[in-house]
Design a protein around this motif. Sequence first.
Motif, mmCIF file in Angstrom:
data_model
loop_
_atom_site.group_PDB
_atom_site.id
_atom_site.type_symbol
_atom_site.label_atom_id
_atom_site.label_comp_id
_atom_site.label_asym_id
_atom_site.label_seq_id
_atom_site.Cartn_x
_atom_site.Cartn_y
_atom_site.Cartn_z
ATOM 1 N N PHE A 186 0.864 -1.176 0.000
ATOM 2 C CA PHE A 186 0.000 0.000 0.000
ATOM 3 C C PHE A 186 0.902 1.228 0.000
ATOM 4 C CE2 PHE A 186 -3.920 -2.250 0.651
ATOM 5 C CZ PHE A 186 -3.546 -3.397 1.319
ATOM 6 N N CYS A 187 1.183 1.741 -1.199
ATOM 7 C CA CYS A 187 2.129 2.839 -1.322
ATOM 8 C C CYS A 187 1.443 4.189 -1.429
ATOM 9 C CB CYS A 187 3.046 2.615 -2.522
ATOM 10 S SG CYS A 187 2.158 2.329 -4.065
ATOM 11 N N GLN A 188 0.114 4.227 -1.393
ATOM 12 C CA GLN A 188 -0.613 5.488 -1.382
ATOM 13 C C GLN A 188 -1.333 5.628 -0.054
ATOM 14 O OE1 GLN A 188 -3.068 5.918 -4.820
ATOM 15 N NE2 GLN A 188 -1.511 5.158 -6.234
ATOM 16 N N THR A 189 -2.092 6.689 0.067
ATOM 17 C CA THR A 189 -2.831 6.886 1.310
ATOM 18 C C THR A 189 -3.784 5.727 1.546
ATOM 19 O OG1 THR A 189 -4.324 8.349 2.498
ATOM 20 C CG2 THR A 189 -4.582 8.250 0.116
ATOM 21 N N THR A 190 -3.844 5.246 2.768
ATOM 22 C CA THR A 190 -4.637 4.062 3.097
ATOM 23 C C THR A 190 -6.019 4.493 3.597
ATOM 24 O OG1 THR A 190 -3.526 4.054 5.243
ATOM 25 C CG2 THR A 190 -2.696 2.535 3.572
ATOM 26 N N CYS A 197 -14.045 -2.548 7.254
ATOM 27 C CA CYS A 197 -13.022 -3.135 6.393
ATOM 28 C C CYS A 197 -13.632 -4.254 5.558
ATOM 29 C CB CYS A 197 -11.859 -3.669 7.239
ATOM 30 S SG CYS A 197 -10.807 -2.383 7.914
ATOM 31 N N GLU A 198 -13.861 -3.963 4.313
ATOM 32 C CA GLU A 198 -14.428 -4.924 3.378
ATOM 33 C C GLU A 198 -13.340 -5.359 2.402
ATOM 34 O OE1 GLU A 198 -16.617 -6.562 0.033
ATOM 35 O OE2 GLU A 198 -15.336 -4.782 0.005
ATOM 36 N N HIS A 199 -13.352 -6.620 2.009
ATOM 37 C CA HIS A 199 -12.235 -7.201 1.262
ATOM 38 C C HIS A 199 -11.895 -6.418 -0.001
ATOM 39 C CE1 HIS A 199 -10.597 -10.206 -1.719
ATOM 40 N NE2 HIS A 199 -9.705 -10.257 -0.752
ATOM 41 N N MET A 200 -12.846 -6.217 -0.886
ATOM 42 C CA MET A 200 -12.555 -5.554 -2.145
ATOM 43 C C MET A 200 -12.192 -4.093 -1.941
ATOM 44 S SD MET A 200 -12.411 -7.524 -4.677
ATOM 45 C CE MET A 200 -12.330 -6.221 -5.908
ATOM 46 N N ALA A 201 -12.771 -3.448 -0.919
ATOM 47 C CA ALA A 201 -12.425 -2.055 -0.641
ATOM 48 C C ALA A 201 -10.958 -1.927 -0.244
ATOM 49 C CB ALA A 201 -13.325 -1.505 0.458
ATOM 50 N N VAL A 202 -10.434 -2.911 0.486
ATOM 51 C CA VAL A 202 -9.017 -2.900 0.875
ATOM 52 C C VAL A 202 -8.140 -3.274 -0.313
ATOM 53 C CG1 VAL A 202 -7.287 -3.925 2.407
ATOM 54 C CG2 VAL A 202 -9.581 -3.432 3.273
ATOM 55 N N CYS A 207 -1.215 -0.889 -4.506
ATOM 56 C CA CYS A 207 -0.579 -0.487 -5.756
ATOM 57 C C CYS A 207 0.279 -1.617 -6.322
ATOM 58 C CB CYS A 207 0.274 0.764 -5.553
ATOM 59 S SG CYS A 207 1.541 0.594 -4.295
ATOM 60 N N SER A 208 0.226 -2.788 -5.690
ATOM 61 C CA SER A 208 0.900 -3.966 -6.228
ATOM 62 C C SER A 208 -0.125 -4.838 -6.949
ATOM 63 C CB SER A 208 1.585 -4.755 -5.108
ATOM 64 O OG SER A 208 0.657 -5.112 -4.110
ATOM 65 N N GLU A 209 0.326 -5.922 -7.528
ATOM 66 C CA GLU A 209 -0.540 -6.812 -8.296
ATOM 67 C C GLU A 209 -1.597 -7.466 -7.405
ATOM 68 O OE1 GLU A 209 -2.430 -8.477 -11.134
ATOM 69 O OE2 GLU A 209 -0.646 -7.294 -11.621
ATOM 70 N N THR A 210 -2.864 -7.335 -7.792
ATOM 71 C CA THR A 210 -3.964 -7.867 -6.972
ATOM 72 C C THR A 210 -4.783 -8.926 -7.707
ATOM 73 O OG1 THR A 210 -5.481 -6.130 -7.730
ATOM 74 C CG2 THR A 210 -4.177 -5.663 -5.745
ATOM 75 N N THR A 211 -4.238 -9.457 -8.813
ATOM 76 C CA THR A 211 -5.005 -10.427 -9.602
ATOM 77 C C THR A 211 -5.386 -11.652 -8.780
ATOM 78 O OG1 THR A 211 -3.849 -9.718 -11.600
ATOM 79 C CG2 THR A 211 -4.993 -11.835 -11.686
ATOM 80 N N VAL A 212 -4.438 -12.160 -7.980
ATOM 81 C CA VAL A 212 -4.709 -13.347 -7.164
ATOM 82 C C VAL A 212 -5.803 -13.051 -6.151
ATOM 83 C CG1 VAL A 212 -3.732 -14.976 -5.510
ATOM 84 C CG2 VAL A 212 -2.382 -14.247 -7.486
ATOM 85 N N ASN A 213 -5.736 -11.883 -5.497
ATOM 86 C CA ASN A 213 -6.746 -11.517 -4.502
ATOM 87 C C ASN A 213 -8.129 -11.425 -5.127
ATOM 88 O OD1 ASN A 213 -4.007 -10.230 -3.782
ATOM 89 N ND2 ASN A 213 -5.087 -10.226 -1.825
#
Length: 331
Positions: A186-190, A197-202, A207-213
């Motif tokens: 998470f390299c930007q403002t969190t 805290c919902e999964h897709m919202a997090v 800013c990294s690869e999120t394809t697996v998530n």
Amino acid sequence: MLLVSFPSSLSEPLMMALSNSSRRLLQPSFFLIGIPGLEESQHWIALPLCVLYLLALVGNVTIIFIILTDSSLHHPMYLFLAMLSGIDLVLSSSTAPKTLAVLLAHAHEIGYTDCLIQMFFIHAFSSMESGVLVAMALDRYVAICHPLHHSTILHPGLIGRIGMAVLVRGFLLLLPFPILLRRLVFCQTTVIGHAYCEHMAVVKLACSETTVNQAYGLAVALLVIGLDVLVIGISYALILQTVLNVPGGEAQLKAFSTCGSHICVILVFYVPGIFSFLTHRVGHHVPHHVHVLLATLYLLVPPALNPLVYGVKTQQIRQRVLRVFYTKGWI
């Protein structure tokens, strides 16, 4: 340093908090906005949410107490209902306290680990609730389609195994969520544009690869919601076929009445959940505050309404509640 812009609708204290968060990117914490775009009226929104949470606490504790203390209610339908009430207590308590703190006390910050724990409990117990609804549909199927063998098919040992399978499925399927999220950067403002805290919202903050998530989240949703809705649909199709073949309108009416409360609970649980799932992926034209409001209500309305629906529709529970109030001298 990355430049971060915030919506003009945010209140000044919240803008200052979010601006500070963008300068403390190394701090493992998130900021929950609450209801984006409705910051000025969030305290009014919190009031009905608080009422729903109180109803969920009182109603589900009452249902559990009545079923556990009355041996005449130790039958499959009521034992599954007790499981549902226990899950609803955890589900609502995982969401409401922090959401109300954000809306009422402006306690927007949540620790990184706390966020992952909240997210895990919300999604895991949502999966468990879906599993219990499947079990209750199967119970209705056996009771109506095979009434003479109901007690032998759904014996206490099988009910215990079903309950354990529902719990294990929820934990095992959702345990990878926080594990996979810990791999993200998470390299930007969190800042989470949500009330919890919902999964897709997090995932969308990374800013990294999120394809697996995203792929795993989609697979879990399809497996849980898709498979469970399919099983429930087949169960009620068979129930409908059996009921329509029963001679006599009174018998048919009784069978439909028996299933009525369960169908109401199913609709209240699945319809908002499917809407929230679709909005995250294809509903880009849905206003964000509408999505967040519905996603929050999705976790509070079913736990609040389930005890009322079953209390009104189920004669044994209704009579037991009235008897308790009568002996206490409250009515």
